[in-house]
Design a protein around this motif. Sequence first.
Motif, PDB file in Angstrom:
ATOM      1  N   CYS D 167       0.854  -1.193   0.000  1.00 57.42           N
ATOM      2  CA  CYS D 167       0.000   0.000   0.000  1.00 57.42           C
ATOM      3  C   CYS D 167       0.884   1.234   0.000  1.00 57.42           C
ATOM      4  CB  CYS D 167      -0.910  -0.009   1.232  1.00 57.42           C
ATOM      5  SG  CYS D 167      -1.953   1.462   1.319  1.00 57.42           S
ATOM      6  N   VAL D 168       0.690   2.099  -0.969  1.00 55.88           N
ATOM      7  CA  VAL D 168       1.455   3.341  -1.079  1.00 55.88           C
ATOM      8  C   VAL D 168       0.533   4.492  -0.685  1.00 55.88           C
ATOM      9  CG1 VAL D 168       2.707   4.862  -2.653  1.00 55.88           C
ATOM     10  CG2 VAL D 168       2.842   2.366  -2.953  1.00 55.88           C
ATOM     11  N   PHE D 169       0.952   5.261   0.296  1.00 58.00           N
ATOM     12  CA  PHE D 169       0.110   6.343   0.807  1.00 58.00           C
ATOM     13  C   PHE D 169       0.526   7.667   0.177  1.00 58.00           C
ATOM     14  CE2 PHE D 169      -0.748   9.624   4.086  1.00 58.00           C
ATOM     15  CZ  PHE D 169      -2.136   9.552   4.034  1.00 58.00           C
ATOM     16  N   LEU D 170      -0.417   8.319  -0.486  1.00 55.14           N
ATOM     17  CA  LEU D 170      -0.153   9.613  -1.113  1.00 55.14           C
ATOM     18  C   LEU D 170      -0.954  10.673  -0.362  1.00 55.14           C
ATOM     19  CD1 LEU D 170      -0.323   8.427  -4.833  1.00 55.14           C
ATOM     20  CD2 LEU D 170       1.715   8.750  -3.403  1.00 55.14           C
ATOM     21  N   GLU D 171      -0.230  11.432   0.423  1.00 55.53           N
ATOM     22  CA  GLU D 171      -0.801  12.442   1.336  1.00 55.53           C
ATOM     23  C   GLU D 171      -1.814  13.339   0.640  1.00 55.53           C
ATOM     24  OE1 GLU D 171       0.321  12.713   4.597  1.00 55.53           O
ATOM     25  OE2 GLU D 171      -1.139  14.313   4.950  1.00 55.53           O
ATOM     26  N   GLU D 172      -1.467  13.780  -0.565  1.00 54.57           N
ATOM     27  CA  GLU D 172      -2.361  14.642  -1.338  1.00 54.57           C
ATOM     28  C   GLU D 172      -2.470  14.074  -2.744  1.00 54.57           C
ATOM     29  OE1 GLU D 172      -2.167  19.220  -0.166  1.00 54.57           O
ATOM     30  OE2 GLU D 172      -0.268  18.502  -1.022  1.00 54.57           O
ATOM     31  N   GLU D 173      -3.661  13.878  -3.198  1.00 57.29           N
ATOM     32  CA  GLU D 173      -3.847  13.464  -4.581  1.00 57.29           C
ATOM     33  C   GLU D 173      -5.282  13.821  -4.998  1.00 57.29           C
ATOM     34  OE1 GLU D 173      -3.145  13.235  -7.745  1.00 57.29           O
ATOM     35  OE2 GLU D 173      -1.249  12.339  -7.068  1.00 57.29           O
ATOM     36  N   GLU D 174      -5.449  14.044  -6.264  1.00 59.78           N
ATOM     37  CA  GLU D 174      -6.785  14.277  -6.788  1.00 59.78           C
ATOM     38  C   GLU D 174      -7.536  12.953  -6.795  1.00 59.78           C
ATOM     39  OE1 GLU D 174      -8.694  16.858 -10.445  1.00 59.78           O
ATOM     40  OE2 GLU D 174      -6.751  15.910 -10.750  1.00 59.78           O
ATOM     41  N   MET D 175      -8.830  13.015  -6.451  1.00 55.27           N
ATOM     42  CA  MET D 175      -9.639  11.803  -6.508  1.00 55.27           C
ATOM     43  C   MET D 175     -10.079  11.555  -7.940  1.00 55.27           C
ATOM     44  SD  MET D 175     -12.846  10.406  -6.923  1.00 55.27           S
ATOM     45  CE  MET D 175     -14.087  11.685  -6.646  1.00 55.27           C
ATOM     46  N   TYR D 176      -9.817  10.360  -8.429  1.00 57.17           N
ATOM     47  CA  TYR D 176     -10.421   9.846  -9.667  1.00 57.17           C
ATOM     48  C   TYR D 176     -11.189   8.599  -9.252  1.00 57.17           C
ATOM     49  CZ  TYR D 176      -7.695  12.624 -13.093  1.00 57.17           C
ATOM     50  OH  TYR D 176      -7.150  13.622 -13.863  1.00 57.17           O
ATOM     51  N   GLY D 177     -12.473   8.545  -9.589  1.00 52.09           N
ATOM     52  CA  GLY D 177     -13.277   7.414  -9.116  1.00 52.09           C
ATOM     53  C   GLY D 177     -14.014   6.699 -10.228  1.00 52.09           C
ATOM     54  N   GLU D 178     -14.434   5.461  -9.923  1.00 52.57           N
ATOM     55  CA  GLU D 178     -15.243   4.685 -10.864  1.00 52.57           C
ATOM     56  C   GLU D 178     -16.636   5.307 -10.979  1.00 52.57           C
ATOM     57  OE1 GLU D 178     -14.269   2.042 -12.616  1.00 52.57           O
ATOM     58  OE2 GLU D 178     -12.290   1.824 -11.743  1.00 52.57           O
ATOM     59  N   PHE D 179     -17.247   5.120 -12.106  1.00 54.41           N
ATOM     60  CA  PHE D 179     -16.935   4.263 -13.202  1.00 54.41           C
ATOM     61  C   PHE D 179     -15.910   4.950 -14.126  1.00 54.41           C
ATOM     62  CE2 PHE D 179     -18.237   3.174 -17.668  1.00 54.41           C
ATOM     63  CZ  PHE D 179     -17.554   1.980 -17.711  1.00 54.41           C
ATOM     64  N   PHE D 180     -14.790   4.249 -14.325  1.00 46.37           N
ATOM     65  CA  PHE D 180     -13.745   4.688 -15.245  1.00 46.37           C
ATOM     66  C   PHE D 180     -14.001   3.891 -16.526  1.00 46.37           C
ATOM     67  CE2 PHE D 180      -8.798   4.607 -15.903  1.00 46.37           C
ATOM     68  CZ  PHE D 180      -8.891   5.650 -16.822  1.00 46.37           C
ATOM     69  N   ASP D 181     -14.306   4.602 -17.592  1.00 42.00           N
ATOM     70  CA  ASP D 181     -14.755   3.940 -18.828  1.00 42.00           C
ATOM     71  C   ASP D 181     -13.555   3.542 -19.692  1.00 42.00           C
ATOM     72  OD1 ASP D 181     -16.155   3.006 -20.987  1.00 42.00           O
ATOM     73  OD2 ASP D 181     -16.664   4.998 -21.759  1.00 42.00           O
TER      74      ASP D 181
END
Lengths: 257, 257, 257, 257
Positions: D167-181
């Motif tokens: 598991c790699v923890f990224l303190e800050e990241e933009e959320m990209y969520g499903e459904f990913f087409d």
Amino acid sequence: MIRATIYNEYVQERTDAASLDFLQGWGEEAIRGIAGRAGEVLRAHPAGAIHATLKQALEECDDIRVRHIATLEHVEQELSEEVLADTDVLLWWGHLAHEQVPDAVAMRVRDHVQRGMGVIFLHSAHMCKPMGLLLGTSCTLRWREGDQERLWCCAPAHPIARGVAPCVFLEEEEMYGEFFDIPTPDELIFLGAFRGGEVFRSGCVWNRGYGKVFYFQPGHETYRSYFHPDVRRILQNAVRYLSHPELRRDRLECLAV
Amino acid sequence: MIRATIYNEYVQERTDAASLDFLQGWGEEAIRGIAGRAGEVLRAHPAGAIHATLKQALEECDDIRVRHIATLEHVEQELSEEVLADTDVLLWWGHLAHEQVPDAVAMRVRDHVQRGMGVIFLHSAHMCKPMGLLLGTSCTLRWREGDQERLWCCAPAHPIARGVAPCVFLEEEEMYGEFFDIPTPDELIFLGAFRGGEVFRSGCVWNRGYGKVFYFQPGHETYRSYFHPDVRRILQNAVRYLSHPELRRDRLECLAV
Amino acid sequence: MIRATIYNEYVQERTDAASLDFLQGWGEEAIRGIAGRAGEVLRAHPAGAIHATLKQALEECDDIRVRHIATLEHVEQELSEEVLADTDVLLWWGHLAHEQVPDAVAMRVRDHVQRGMGVIFLHSAHMCKPMGLLLGTSCTLRWREGDQERLWCCAPAHPIARGVAPCVFLEEEEMYGEFFDIPTPDELIFLGAFRGGEVFRSGCVWNRGYGKVFYFQPGHETYRSYFHPDVRRILQNAVRYLSHPELRRDRLECLAV
Amino acid sequence: MIRATIYNEYVQERTDAASLDFLQGWGEEAIRGIAGRAGEVLRAHPAGAIHATLKQALEECDDIRVRHIATLEHVEQELSEEVLADTDVLLWWGHLAHEQVPDAVAMRVRDHVQRGMGVIFLHSAHMCKPMGLLLGTSCTLRWREGDQERLWCCAPAHPIARGVAPCVFLEEEEMYGEFFDIPTPDELIFLGAFRGGEVFRSGCVWNRGYGKVFYFQPGHETYRSYFHPDVRRILQNAVRYLSHPELRRDRLECLAV
């Protein structure tokens, strides 16, 4: 009632060279050559066109109706937004004139598939623009006319194989052989074996967004594969499997939340 | 140095029926029949055994060494925990006596594959116990002796296909045909076409845990497929592709966190 | 009418330790511990058993009937050849006593799936014998009680996702996290996200022969996930998707031709 | 030595609005807005540009060299035939100006991938033209700025995951969520879990012809994900996994035999 639309290039069936004038820039000789060989195509398609053969094949089923026929000459209007919106499954047969199909039409087909329309690419349609846009590979292959094909089912539980013999013998078919440059199929259903010793992934399904793509190898213009009852069954099954009007979307967009 | 181990049933190579006494319950007649046909097997394998042929094939490569040979007669000891722990890739050839392999050995092989060992199942090994345990399907197929095979590559970028001709011609091979009841391969690399018109998924890879499984169709006991340079290349490539000692695990467990 | 059968271990619902006598060799203390926590399980399953909850969920649909219930205590008879032959789709819930299921029962279930029966493995069934036999991997994972789950759909066009919200919120659920040691799913439908930050392939389909396997993660014994309308919809959809009596085979055999 | 090329849009790093003049038709206000927020991007990329950060990340490895940098302003020349022919693996970062990339460049990239070049699409490149051409789907998704991500590995035996924490923890990241087409990945390696409860297929590989595509989700312009040692390891591993100069083809053509 499933709404099918058939696109057929409708070039090789024309005996009258003058009627091929819309193929601007091909040259008189090339066009006369095509018209000169049209008799052989018409012998295989006594209803006068590949789209007529396909329409008959699909309409053996009470639950499928061919709502629209489109040909290359007027493809811009005949595969309009309205036509595609009125289509559950599009069948596409093309061969010589893939490049003549406007990019905008190819992109329109791709977009409708992504939004839920089914599309069946037949035989030499492997090189057509919308198939390339949907699959992302070159779709190149090895080929030779004048062979015969045995179509073996490698997924007997698949809906497209229902009621189809384990091996379908096609007396005359063009050889298409590996390496066929396609993405890994989501569902590999038929393998073709040719008299010359070649083999091919002849029936493949890919999911694309809310829609599905089926590529099916048989159907050279001068052979009678689309009259074989098992091939007709495959086409009919495929139309049913790809028809999902309930999944159709108006647009696909990124969603800020 | 890649550490290979070869399991060969080593039944059909024996001309001396008495040496097959360990096949308890098979009956004298059956065993004499096997011994009577051994000459034909030995003609194809002049080094005296299928495992000897395979060992020669692998050891053409400087980076592969066959550390252990196991045969059915002493399989319990020869595929012990220690032997498998000392194996990066196991090759498995079996035919008549799959049921004689103890369940415990089959489970041991499965467990080592899940923990990172590679395994190559050859030809008639499609019905062996560890392949069934790893794949979960019946692995049944259609078959006929006395055919010939063209092996076509449908994944030319795959490491197992490196340096292999697009079509490998095997003068004599047993026909194995679809429907081959396997899970969808993670990687489908070769399709076999037979003179009789059948077709087969002849080279397939599946991932299982930290290990990989490769099934490869050629290799009937009386034919010389394993002497074909392209077949040898495929076996060598596969051993390299499946060898991952750095991934090997001691055990797989659910982890409470 | 779809014929469903439910296997439920039916151990953790029992408040009467004496009724768990069939768990020979577990020891009095362990059994009293189970019985002592049964109240909590029964609060989540007011009909008295997980199988009763599941039966109610399925029978909300007019086209599904639960024909047989089987529990561990009498599993040998209750999942007999006759019962499985009368089953289109088997649901399997088990947790503590996977090892008590006889190997013969697990192999019987595997064989029926290969021949066309559907099977749904629920939650902690990931470690049960028939799932291991069908998938060939260890099915190990990371876990923790007392979390909550968001179930996201990553295949909105899949029949099992029809009518299900893009995200299903489960107030209480056990965390199951990656790495989940399964074969690449043929169809990955749901991803679970847990409050603790873990993620899981929570809804997966595999084809095995003529049958299909669906693994679905929610369903810890003390939580009420099976009462959530979207979870019920998923179970109902899955039963329909996996039911194919027309594909059922009596046996699978190699075919000499 | 692996030859990498980096394409970076190089728009959001510019504090000088005048230098963005090449974005014709965007309007002064939009351009001043971008330049006004550039400071925040530069704080995350002290070397002055995302391509500079990526170059440093790759060149930690002795076996990788960044041979070419291309930015939108001169992309037609900087991703010429010659540059792509000199590239084993192309990395692509873009965000605001996907439409400004000429179609011809996108098609050139697609063609080189089909013929054996590797390509890594980073973060917001999911909507760029070459990714759409190679995958055939809309690549739409759900998103939100200002989240954090846990990147879980669901294929620990994959070469891209070597040496990377579970598991790699990224303190800050933009959320990209499903459904990913997207099409079903040939290899699904990482799943992203976000603080907001969403989940995403964050690391995926697809084969396309002789080349491979890797999509990797992290990398919002104002966050420091590309400085995380595990993310750098993933990028380096991916470059190695996608580099196959020995497979490179000059052209792909149908072959008449």
